[in-house]
Design a protein around this motif. Structure first.
Motif, mmCIF file in Angstrom:
data_model
loop_
_atom_site.group_PDB
_atom_site.id
_atom_site.type_symbol
_atom_site.label_atom_id
_atom_site.label_comp_id
_atom_site.label_asym_id
_atom_site.label_seq_id
_atom_site.Cartn_x
_atom_site.Cartn_y
_atom_site.Cartn_z
ATOM 1 N N ASN A 109 5.613 -13.109 10.744
ATOM 2 C CA ASN A 109 5.787 -11.815 10.101
ATOM 3 C C ASN A 109 5.754 -11.775 8.840
ATOM 4 O O ASN A 109 5.810 -11.288 8.501
ATOM 5 N N ALA A 110 4.545 -13.142 8.232
ATOM 6 C CA ALA A 110 4.527 -13.040 6.549
ATOM 7 C C ALA A 110 3.380 -11.641 7.071
ATOM 8 O O ALA A 110 2.968 -10.432 5.865
ATOM 9 N N GLU A 111 2.497 -11.327 7.751
ATOM 10 C CA GLU A 111 1.671 -10.570 8.318
ATOM 11 C C GLU A 111 1.706 -8.887 8.842
ATOM 12 O O GLU A 111 1.267 -8.094 8.220
ATOM 13 N N LEU A 112 3.113 -9.504 9.418
ATOM 14 C CA LEU A 112 3.852 -8.139 9.667
ATOM 15 C C LEU A 112 4.099 -7.308 8.613
ATOM 16 O O LEU A 112 4.195 -6.338 7.972
ATOM 17 N N ALA A 113 4.646 -8.004 7.613
ATOM 18 C CA ALA A 113 5.518 -7.682 6.694
ATOM 19 C C ALA A 113 4.617 -6.871 5.674
ATOM 20 O O ALA A 113 4.512 -6.275 4.648
ATOM 21 N N MET A 114 3.658 -7.972 5.235
ATOM 22 C CA MET A 114 2.260 -7.127 5.192
ATOM 23 C C MET A 114 1.579 -6.012 5.319
ATOM 24 O O MET A 114 1.254 -4.968 4.305
ATOM 25 N N ASP A 115 1.426 -5.527 6.164
ATOM 26 C CA ASP A 115 1.103 -4.489 7.092
ATOM 27 C C ASP A 115 1.789 -3.542 6.891
ATOM 28 O O ASP A 115 1.904 -2.672 6.515
ATOM 29 N N ALA A 116 3.577 -4.091 6.563
ATOM 30 C CA ALA A 116 4.627 -2.491 6.317
ATOM 31 C C ALA A 116 4.811 -2.470 5.051
ATOM 32 O O ALA A 116 4.352 -1.848 4.965
ATOM 33 N N ALA A 117 4.339 -3.380 4.239
ATOM 34 C CA ALA A 117 4.265 -3.178 2.264
ATOM 35 C C ALA A 117 2.994 -2.472 1.902
ATOM 36 O O ALA A 117 2.948 -1.872 1.290
ATOM 37 N N ALA A 118 2.087 -2.240 2.706
ATOM 38 C CA ALA A 118 0.927 -1.855 2.379
ATOM 39 C C ALA A 118 1.030 -0.098 2.694
ATOM 40 O O ALA A 118 0.340 0.148 1.688
ATOM 41 N N CYS A 119 2.122 0.361 2.793
ATOM 42 C CA CYS A 119 2.406 1.811 2.403
ATOM 43 C C CYS A 119 2.475 2.233 0.794
ATOM 44 O O CYS A 119 3.251 1.379 -0.345
ATOM 45 N N ILE A 120 1.716 3.112 0.565
ATOM 46 C CA ILE A 120 2.058 3.187 -0.939
ATOM 47 C C ILE A 120 3.071 4.554 -1.133
ATOM 48 O O ILE A 120 2.604 5.158 -2.055
ATOM 49 N N GLY A 121 3.524 5.000 0.027
ATOM 50 C CA GLY A 121 4.261 5.653 -0.325
ATOM 51 C C GLY A 121 3.873 7.199 -0.962
ATOM 52 O O GLY A 121 4.356 7.825 -1.477
ATOM 53 N N CYS A 122 2.976 8.143 0.065
ATOM 54 C CA CYS A 122 2.602 8.739 -0.629
ATOM 55 C C CYS A 122 2.618 10.532 0.076
ATOM 56 O O CYS A 122 2.872 11.446 -0.359
ATOM 57 N N GLY A 123 3.679 9.633 1.423
ATOM 58 C CA GLY A 123 3.882 11.122 1.928
ATOM 59 C C GLY A 123 3.353 11.822 3.816
ATOM 60 O O GLY A 123 3.501 13.106 3.569
ATOM 61 N N ALA A 124 2.378 10.876 3.551
ATOM 62 C CA ALA A 124 0.899 11.841 4.039
ATOM 63 C C ALA A 124 1.503 12.011 5.500
ATOM 64 O O ALA A 124 1.146 12.651 6.600
ATOM 65 N N CYS A 125 2.255 10.848 6.057
ATOM 66 C CA CYS A 125 2.587 10.598 7.419
ATOM 67 C C CYS A 125 3.619 12.220 7.700
ATOM 68 O O CYS A 125 3.956 13.257 8.384
ATOM 69 N N VAL A 126 4.813 12.025 6.677
ATOM 70 C CA VAL A 126 5.595 13.590 6.343
ATOM 71 C C VAL A 126 4.519 15.096 7.100
ATOM 72 O O VAL A 126 5.188 15.917 7.236
ATOM 73 N N ALA A 127 3.802 15.157 5.854
ATOM 74 C CA ALA A 127 2.793 15.969 6.151
ATOM 75 C C ALA A 127 2.045 16.612 7.369
ATOM 76 O O ALA A 127 2.402 17.753 8.021
ATOM 77 N N ALA A 128 1.379 15.361 7.348
ATOM 78 C CA ALA A 128 1.174 14.979 9.268
ATOM 79 C C ALA A 128 2.192 15.434 10.531
ATOM 80 O O ALA A 128 1.487 16.614 11.557
ATOM 81 N N CYS A 129 3.009 15.193 10.178
ATOM 82 C CA CYS A 129 4.027 15.007 11.612
ATOM 83 C C CYS A 129 4.528 16.377 12.064
ATOM 84 O O CYS A 129 4.935 17.665 10.432
ATOM 85 N N PRO A 130 4.337 16.854 13.018
ATOM 86 C CA PRO A 130 4.912 18.481 13.741
ATOM 87 C C PRO A 130 5.784 18.762 12.867
ATOM 88 O O PRO A 130 6.729 19.044 13.005
ATOM 89 N N ASN A 131 7.402 17.869 12.725
ATOM 90 C CA ASN A 131 8.330 17.885 13.067
ATOM 91 C C ASN A 131 9.079 17.222 11.713
ATOM 92 O O ASN A 131 9.903 17.804 11.282
#
Lengths: 248, 233
Positions: free
Chosen positions: A149-171
């Protein structure tokens, strides 16, 4: 290196915008992508032209401020790299490069390559926090958390909120961002008291801000500079469904 | 809370897509396995068809349930299509796709093609409207042929003897397989069955499943059209 740059120029949100072509004659391969744009801007200023506006801050790949869609890919083609950490040696001499803003209805263009990503801030304000006092550093160390759980939480917390996911998403969906933020709290004991309330509030805010729905293209994961996994989206679906059924 | 208030939520809409998808996928598979019995012969196939018909109200309950799932699947898909279209008013001048596939990007078009095909299929074999000459034939069976039942075997064989009809079916099935290629693994992800080790297995399963469905369904019109199955009717 000599490069042909096609750069998106747009005066403001209401302007239609157009691709403008510039030749960058003397680009060092040791420059970062943003330094290359800095040099271009200095030339433009010397020629008494309007410099290209773009977002940047730490230039260390940790703040999530830089953006740019380079040749159709947010943060460019290099895996797990922000635009500021993308170097010109990753391009070839004589290449044509298309530079566009992150595009989404929820991210209106402010000027040229700068977009308004404040919807992310408002999603965070809706529930991306912990209201209780969690103690000081030693209290965190005193609280046993399983390694997985500690490692998964860190993996999630790595998000820097840049918005590339929104920009890449066709939707134009923000699921990867929201799922990372919901998951990092849901995986840790400090996040439990507000777990369901948070999932509902953040997802509802995401919907209200005009982001799209995920259809599992996984373009977001491919563009994420921090390699946040789409498994968190699967987790978000479960968190949200559970919260919808049990929290009123 | 209205019945369709879930449509306001992106995640609830996805879950409805996936949930109804599970039902429809199970039906598609069961329908294929059942109908493949036509390759065995008239006796087996007509017994199976007669068994389904003899279910009476139960058959109608299943049909109504499937119809509701289909309608929910379509309504939700249309709503999500327009929502997702609205989120990108300005298009990229250059766009490079990395992980998405042709089938993931053509779900709505594939869905429309499958729907049109389904309407034709129901008119053709279920309602017997598209070609009434193949419909309503009777088979006598049992000792001295004292019992009567609908000759579903004749209907299918005579139906698929027509090359244009068989080609429509083959094209329809190819659209269905493309749809399944993306949707089966997508269904698992949406229903939160995902993980670093599990997901690659599910993606492979999704591809194999789509291939099996395509093969199974194409086998019927193809072998009948070529006269390999049901040569003498």
């Amino acid at each position: 290196m000599k490069l042909t740059l096609h750069i998106w120029r747009q005066k403001d949100a209401n302007d239609k915008g157009i691709l403008e072509t510039h030749i960058a004659d003397d680009v060092s391969e040791d420059m970062s992508f943003l330094e290359m744009l800095d040099v271009l801007n200095e030339d433009l200023i010397l020629q008494d032209k309007e410099p290209v506006t773009f977002d940047h801050d730490c230039r260390e790949g940790i703040c999530g401020t830089c953006s740019l869609t380079i040749n159709g890919r947010p943060h460019g083609h290099e895996k797990a790299t922000t635009t500021c950490q993308l170097h010109m040696r990753k391009f070839t001499d004589g290449e044509e490069i298309f530079i566009e803003p992150f595009r989404a209805k929820a991210f209106p263009v402010i000027k040229d390559l700068v977009v308004d990503r404040s919807p992310f801030e408002r999603i965070m304000q809706a529930g991306g926090f912990i209201s209780i006092h969690t103690g000081a550093a030693q209290d965190a160390n005193a609280l046993p958390i399983s390694k997985i759980n500690a490692e998964l939480a860190m993996d999630a917390a790595a998000c820097i909120g840049c918005g590339a996911c929104v920009a890449a998403c066709p939707n134009g969906a923000a699921m990867l961002f929201v799922s990372a933020k919901v998951s990092q709290f849901a995986l840790l004991p400090q996040g439990q008291p507000e777990r369901q309330k948070r999932a509902l509030a953040m997802v509802n805010k995401m919907d209200a801000e005009g982001f799209g729905a995920c259809t599992n293209h996984y373009e977001c994961e491919a563009s994420c500079p921090k390699e946040v996994s789409v498994r968190f989206i699967a987790k978000l679906n479960r968190e949200f469904l559970g919260a919808s059924l049990f929290e009123h | 809370m209205g019945l369709f208030s879930y449509l306001k939520s992106t995640i609830l809409s996805k879950i409805v897509m996936a949930g109804t998808g599970v039902i429809l996928v199970l039906f598609v598979f069961g329908h294929m396995v059942g109908n493949l019995q036509i390759l065995i012969g008239r006796e087996v196939f007509n017994t199976y068809a007669h068994f389904l018909q003899s279910l009476g109200e139960l058959l109608w309950l299943v049909r109504i349930f499937l119809f509701i799932c289909l309608i929910l699947h379509i309504i939700t898909a249309i709503r999500l299509y327009f929502l997702n279209k609205s989120t990108k008013p300005a298009k990229y001048q250059v766009k490079a796709y990395v992980r998405s596939t042709l089938s993931s990007r053509t779900m709505i078009y594939g869905g429309i093609a499958i729907f049109l095909f389904l309407v034709y299929h129901l008119l053709h074999f279920t309602a017997g409207v598209a070609d009434s000459s193949i419909y309503g034939h009777v088979e006598r069976y049992g000792p001295l042929g004292i019992f009567e039942r609908q000759d579903a075997y004749y209907m299918v064989i005579a139906g698929f003897r027509s090359v244009p009809v068989s080609l429509i079916y083959i094209v329809g099935v190819i659209f269905l397989a493309m749809h399944l290629n993306h949707s089966v693994q997508s269904m698992f992800q949406t229903l939160s069955i995902a993980g670093p080790r599990l997901t690659p297995v599910i993606v492979r399963f999704s591809r194999i499943f789509a291939f099996i469905v395509a093969t199974g369904y194409i086998l019927m019109p193809l072998t009948i059209m070529l006269g390999i199955v049901g040569g003498g009717l």
